[in-house]
Design an enzyme around this catalytic site. Sequence first.
Site, PDB file in Angstrom:
ATOM      1  N   GLY A 233     -19.994 -68.522 -57.883  1.00 33.73           N
ATOM      2  CA  GLY A 233     -20.530 -69.848 -57.588  1.00 33.73           C
ATOM      3  C   GLY A 233     -19.456 -70.890 -57.594  1.00 33.73           C
ATOM      4  O   GLY A 233     -18.294 -70.633 -57.921  1.00 33.73           O
ATOM      5  N   LYS A 234     -19.850 -72.108 -57.244  1.00 31.53           N
ATOM      6  CA  LYS A 234     -18.896 -73.199 -57.132  1.00 31.53           C
ATOM      7  C   LYS A 234     -18.312 -73.588 -58.481  1.00 31.53           C
ATOM      8  O   LYS A 234     -17.243 -74.165 -58.561  1.00 31.53           O
ATOM      9  CB  LYS A 234     -19.579 -74.398 -56.482  1.00 31.53           C
ATOM     10  CG  LYS A 234     -20.030 -74.111 -55.050  1.00 31.53           C
ATOM     11  CD  LYS A 234     -21.062 -75.095 -54.574  1.00 31.53           C
ATOM     12  CE  LYS A 234     -21.599 -74.681 -53.204  1.00 31.53           C
ATOM     13  NZ  LYS A 234     -22.756 -75.456 -52.786  1.00 31.53           N
TER      14      LYS A 234
END
Length: 298
Positions: A233-234
Amino acid sequence: MPSIAPSAYVGRFAPTPSGYLHFGSLIAALASYLDARAAGGRWLLRMEDLDPPREMPGAQAAILQALEAYGFEWDGQMVRQSERLDVYNEVIERLWRDGGAYACDCSRKQLRPFAGPYPGFCRDADRNMQNAAIRLRVPDREYAFTDRVQGEFRQHLGREVGDFVIRRRDGLIAYQLAVVLDDAWQGVTDVVRGADLLDSTPRQLYLQELLGLPQPRYLHIPLIIQPDGHKLGKRYRSPPLQPEQATPLLLRALRALGQPTPNELQDALAAEILGWAVANWDAERIPRTPTLAEVQLR
């Protein structure tokens, strides 16, 4: 649900600009793109920019650049959710007037001791909408659907979810409402996304039912996770996609989706890889599991 005729298929990719696209994003984009194009359908792009405080400066432009560098072509103009706030608020006010939603001024401190669903403190309080969150009343019933990859999924909204927020106290629109309204408005017939959103689907099924909107088919692809259980994920050691890595990362993403990758694609351009993948796409090959360990990917 009946299968979708190829000419009627409308898919979409809907990134959130809280960061750059990473390998997990690429797998989601690729799965939705291939499923749409292999059916002779349209593939739309929607920017889910409903949370300005979390938006990373320059992320929207970087997302578009990455998609183009990796060979993706979308149909029509990109839609930004931030341009549809009036639509969302009109529906929320209608639900509130009709009694399908209610104002909730509970603080986080009040709710902290309750780990489960919202305990319903404001359900019958008849509070004003000003300076309050808006919650949707959920029925005391189970919702179920059959996902094309994950199989049957069931969730009892009353016991497992409870009345959920559709507009926050600060005025920001909740994902659950916006995505349902936008998918219906854009004519989306098939939603292809990560398995982290599998348990959001029953809430969306209820909203579709409540608002008289069509129900799309769903396909939730496995999430790529790290050894400690975190998904790519970011926020978690997931480097942004680099243009020069398009060929190897597209091939790796295809393998993560269970698709074979012949040796002659090793030096192919991104557009050539996508063209081959569309012609050979088989959703039945997607691993039927909610997660895949990144270390297992070749």
